[in-house]
Scaffold this motif. Structure first.
Motif, PDB file in Angstrom:
ATOM      1  N   LEU A  32      21.545  30.110 -42.948  1.00  0.00           N
ATOM      2  CA  LEU A  32      20.554  31.076 -43.774  1.00  0.00           C
ATOM      3  C   LEU A  32      19.065  30.139 -43.910  1.00  0.00           C
ATOM      4  O   LEU A  32      19.199  29.215 -44.217  1.00  0.00           O
ATOM      5  N   ASP A  35      13.471  29.669 -46.129  1.00  0.00           N
ATOM      6  CA  ASP A  35      12.516  30.610 -46.790  1.00  0.00           C
ATOM      7  C   ASP A  35      13.286  31.843 -47.013  1.00  0.00           C
ATOM      8  O   ASP A  35      12.756  32.753 -46.522  1.00  0.00           O
ATOM      9  N   THR A  36      14.370  31.889 -47.857  1.00  0.00           N
ATOM     10  CA  THR A  36      15.106  33.317 -47.951  1.00  0.00           C
ATOM     11  C   THR A  36      14.929  33.566 -49.248  1.00  0.00           C
ATOM     12  O   THR A  36      15.047  33.006 -50.204  1.00  0.00           O
ATOM     13  N   GLN A  62      18.874  30.157 -52.590  1.00  0.00           N
ATOM     14  CA  GLN A  62      19.359  28.625 -51.994  1.00  0.00           C
ATOM     15  C   GLN A  62      19.964  27.813 -53.116  1.00  0.00           C
ATOM     16  O   GLN A  62      20.119  28.299 -54.241  1.00  0.00           O
ATOM     17  N   GLU A 114      24.109  37.434 -44.161  1.00  0.00           N
ATOM     18  CA  GLU A 114      23.319  38.631 -44.695  1.00  0.00           C
ATOM     19  C   GLU A 114      23.415  38.622 -46.048  1.00  0.00           C
ATOM     20  O   GLU A 114      24.573  38.313 -46.905  1.00  0.00           O
ATOM     21  N   THR A 723      17.870  23.877 -44.349  1.00  0.00           N
ATOM     22  CA  THR A 723      18.559  25.234 -44.479  1.00  0.00           C
ATOM     23  C   THR A 723      19.829  25.131 -45.050  1.00  0.00           C
ATOM     24  O   THR A 723      20.438  24.266 -45.719  1.00  0.00           O
TER      25      THR A 723
END
Ligand code: G3P
Ligand code: CA
Length: 744
Positions: A32, A35-36, A62, A114, A723
């Motif tokens: 993932l 920067d989500t 995160q 997702e 990440t």
């Protein structure tokens, strides 16, 4: 499997290099991006408690610190407390995110993560009894400045249990994130091996004699206010038959030239008493000096105490304090109790009973009982009477106390390993201290005494090893109160590196029921670690919101990193990440919480590979086995220990800790297919500083993921944002899974 892949797996297995370790292979991989973000208020505005500009539009998805299965093949991941620390995280909302993970399982595939819906943790029913960040809003969304969630489970009733590390607390939420109960604190379940299970007593040896001249009211007053449970007067008798506190009947010792070699009063400076010097035989040795039994109380009261060890402790308080009587000491106890509420006991020692009878013609044991009765201080919970001799204790037990109608606990003191009680020596009884400490000897002592007061060497030997003395004395039903714990380096064995608290802790862990110390403030501080009703971190609200009566006994970020549910769904397993103060270094408390009764018990202690390591997560294999993530503090090339262990809940090592077996070395995972972008030479490393998610998928597959400490760096390069990586590990040998464990 290709020959090349087989070679890589074999070499990985060899590299593991630890007996019983399995070779593990990367069977799937997904990532993932750092920067989500998810919808929500802008965040990242706080730095060291000061609010600035928000750094991020929305909430980062995160910092995962726990994973569980969700319906439809998805997973729930718990987001950590946010931006690294409590005072940086007031705008980080605590959530569980539903993730759909699609691993890359072949060289040509792609791994995908997702992000789906989230559960917002919140307290609209005002269960948190202190002010939270969003105190006034109706939703009362919980933030990373309120709690630091590090692990969670989904209970059979669908509710969520979350392990926090600010309390540390256990938090109970509904399935959709509403806090159902007040945060549940962590009880201090020390499991102390004392005879009673209660914390040991602090016995102020000769008062606070490390900081004031010994056996003065001032030394006793300071001791009481420092937290002593008992104060110890050694008792001798004046010419007119009054018990006074001195360690020896001789209050200034002279050498052959008349020079004072040791003194506890200024008598040698008083010309009016120059003619009192005498040589007497004290327990077989000729000693020259000034003898208390040759002074009336009135004469004695003209003298002033001086420091016995001036080279070590100075002369600041010389000439200020009188020699106190036993009655005055009892009056001080009462007075201090009235002033401060501190209710302490007294621990008189009858000094040299054989000598006292012969020289002063006084049975000091009888006199102690008479004085205690006269002063009305005969509560057996507040008095111990001690002696190095045996006969007077037997007399106290058999005749003196029964005749007086009192029953006080007695303590048989025990000198060094080569010595013998003087009364036995005087009457040519060949028994020595070693005879008194055989199982029969200890059982004999237990016929007249409640406890034994050995010198420290009986408890911890010359090599710093804990002996079986306490266990054997406890087996005879005897309390153990060793002497004498002192802070000064000159008295401390080298292994404690000038840390007197470490010596006390070793004795406490050995099971002593009390300790004599010249420094009761130190003793009280150490014992408080064991006596505190709760384990608290420095971020506990009692400390951060004022009104605190205790000290933190758990380091920052040391709470319930490990939280999981037994396969039968009845018991929470909660493993602290760090060692509680006072516990053996490198041992972590593993608790079991019965979900029906909410009762906590201590399952055992997890032994870290090194005291500086930490655990990252736990998950069940079956009713008697968990998987534990253990890690060091390194990341990237500096990472040395990132491991999965199988932990037995029933089998123990010789030191009593729970047995563990290496399951996987996360720095040495075979990746013959090259599934992970970082794989080099067929070996995949998982070198993140915090790896906080593990769950068993089936008998040969576990899923592991890191906490990326967004926006931290270092796992894959100093300038690369970490990440969230998700790795599926294939084990060479199957786990013995209980029904209900694994993806159903
Ligand atoms: O009574 C315990 C301890 O005080 C024994 O040693 O010589 O200091 O009285 P001592
Ligand atoms: Ca003593």
């Amino acid at each position: 499997m290709s020959v090349k892949a087989l070679m890589i797996r074999l070499s990985a297995a060899l590299l593991l290099g630890v007996g019983g370790a399995q070779a593990v292979t990367l069977a799937g991989y997904a990532e993932l991006p750092a920067d989500t973000f998810a919808p929500g208020p802008a965040s990242g505005a706080w730095r060291d408690g000061l609010r600035g500009q928000a750094r991020f539009q929305g909430q980062p998805v995160q910092g995962f610190s726990g994973v569980q299965f969700a319906p439809d093949g998805t997973y729930l991941f718990l987001s950590d407390n946010g931006y690294g620390a409590k005072n940086n995280s007031a705008d980080y909302l605590l959530r569980l995110y539903r993730l759909t993970l699609t691993p890359k399982t072949a060289p040509t595939g792609t791994g995908k993560v997702e992000v789906g819906a989230f559960i917002q943790l919140r307290d609209p029913e005002r269960r948190v009894p202190w002010a939270i960040v969003n105190e006034a809003s109706p939703e009362r969304l919980l933030t990373g400045a309120d709690f630091d969630p590090e692990g969670f489970v989904v209970a059979p009733d669908g509710t969520l249990w979350v392990g926090d590390e600010f309390g540390p607390y256990l938090l109970h939420f509904s399935a959709d994130g509403v806090l159902l109960d007040a945060p549940m604190p962590t009880p201090n379940l020390p499991g102390l091996p004392t005879l009673t299970g209660r914390p040991p007593l602090v016995i102020a040896h000769r008062g606070s004699s490390g900081t004031r001249p010994e056996h003065t009211l001032e030394a006793y007053r300071v001791a009481i206010e420092a937290g002593a449970d008992f104060i110890e007067p050694d008792l001798v008798v004046t010419k007119d038959g009054v018990l006074v506190a001195r360690h020896e009947p001789v209050m200034a010792v002279l050498d052959g030239s008349g020079k004072v070699t040791e003194a506890t009063t200024d008598v040698a400076t008083r010309p009016e008493f120059a003619g009192r010097v005498k040589t007497k035989n004290l327990d077989g040795q000729d000693v020259t000096g000034y003898w208390i039994e040759d002074f009336t109380l009135a004469e004695l009261k003209t003298l002033r105490a001086v420091e016995r060890l001036p080279a070590l402790r100075g002369r600041t308080f010389d000439g200020q304090f009188e020699v106190p009587t036993l009655s005055e000491i009892i009056a001080l106890i009462r007075d201090t109790e009235t002033r401060t509420g501190r209710r302490v006991g007294i621990y008189p020692e009858t000094k040299h009973p054989t000598f006292m009878t012969a020289q002063a013609g006084v049975n000091t044991s009888q006199l102690v009982i008479d004085t205690l009765k006269k002063e009305g201080f005969t509560d057996p919970a507040r008095v111990f009477i001690q002696s190095f001799e045996t006969g007077n204790l037997r007399d106290l037990h058999a005749t003196i106390m029964p005749a007086a109608g009192v029953k006080l606990p007695l303590v048989q003191l025990l000198g060094g390993q080569t010595g013998a009680p003087y009364d036995l020596t005087a009457r040519k009884d060949p028994r020595r201290n070693t005879d008194l400490t055989t199982p029969e000897g200890l059982r004999d002592i237990a016929t007249y005494a409640s406890g034994i007061g050995p010198s420290k060497g009986w408890i911890i030997d010359g090599k710093g090893q804990t002996t079986d003395f306490v266990t054997r004395a406890h087996a005879a039903g005897l309390l153990v109160h060793p002497y004498t714990f002192r802070n000064e380096p000159t008295f401390l064995p080298a292994q404690y590196a000038n840390n007197p608290e470490a010596e006390m802790r070793q004795a406490i862990l050995a099971g002593v029921d009390g300790l004599f110390t010249d420094f009761p403030a130190t003793g009280a501080k150490v014992v408080a670690e064991y006596a505190a009703p709760e384990v608290r971190s420095p971020q506990h609200p009692a400390f951060t919101q004022g009104a605190s009566s205790g000290a933190a006994t758990l380091g920052s970020s040391g709470g319930f990193e490990g939280l999981t549910l037994s396969p039968d769904g009845k018991t929470l397993h909660a493993l602290l990440e760090k060692t509680v103060a006072g516990d053996a270094p490198g041992q972590l408390r593993l608790h079991a919480i019965d979900l029906a009764t909410r009762r906590w018990t201590l399952t055992g202690r997890y032994p870290l590979d090194a005291p500086g390591n930490a655990i990252g997560d736990i998950t069940p294999v079956n009713a008697s086995e968990l998987i534990v993530i253990e890690r060091d503090g390194g990341s990237g090339d500096a990472a040395r220990t990132k491991r999965l262990y199988r932990l037995s809940l029933t089998d123990r090592n010789a030191d009593g800790t729970l047995k563990k077996t290496l399951l996987a070395d996360l720095l040495n995972i075979a990746d013959p297919q090259g599934l992970a972008p970082s794989t080099t030479g067929g070996v995949f490393r998982f070198p993140y500083v915090t790896i906080e998610n593990v769950i068993v998928l089936d008998a040969t597959t576990v899923l592991v993921a890191n906490d990326n400490n967004y926006p931290g760096t270092g796992g894959r390069g100093a300038a690369v944002k970490d990440t969230n990586e998700f790795i599926w590990l294939k084990l060479d040998a199957p786990l013995t899974l209980a029904p209900g464990v694994g993806r159903r």
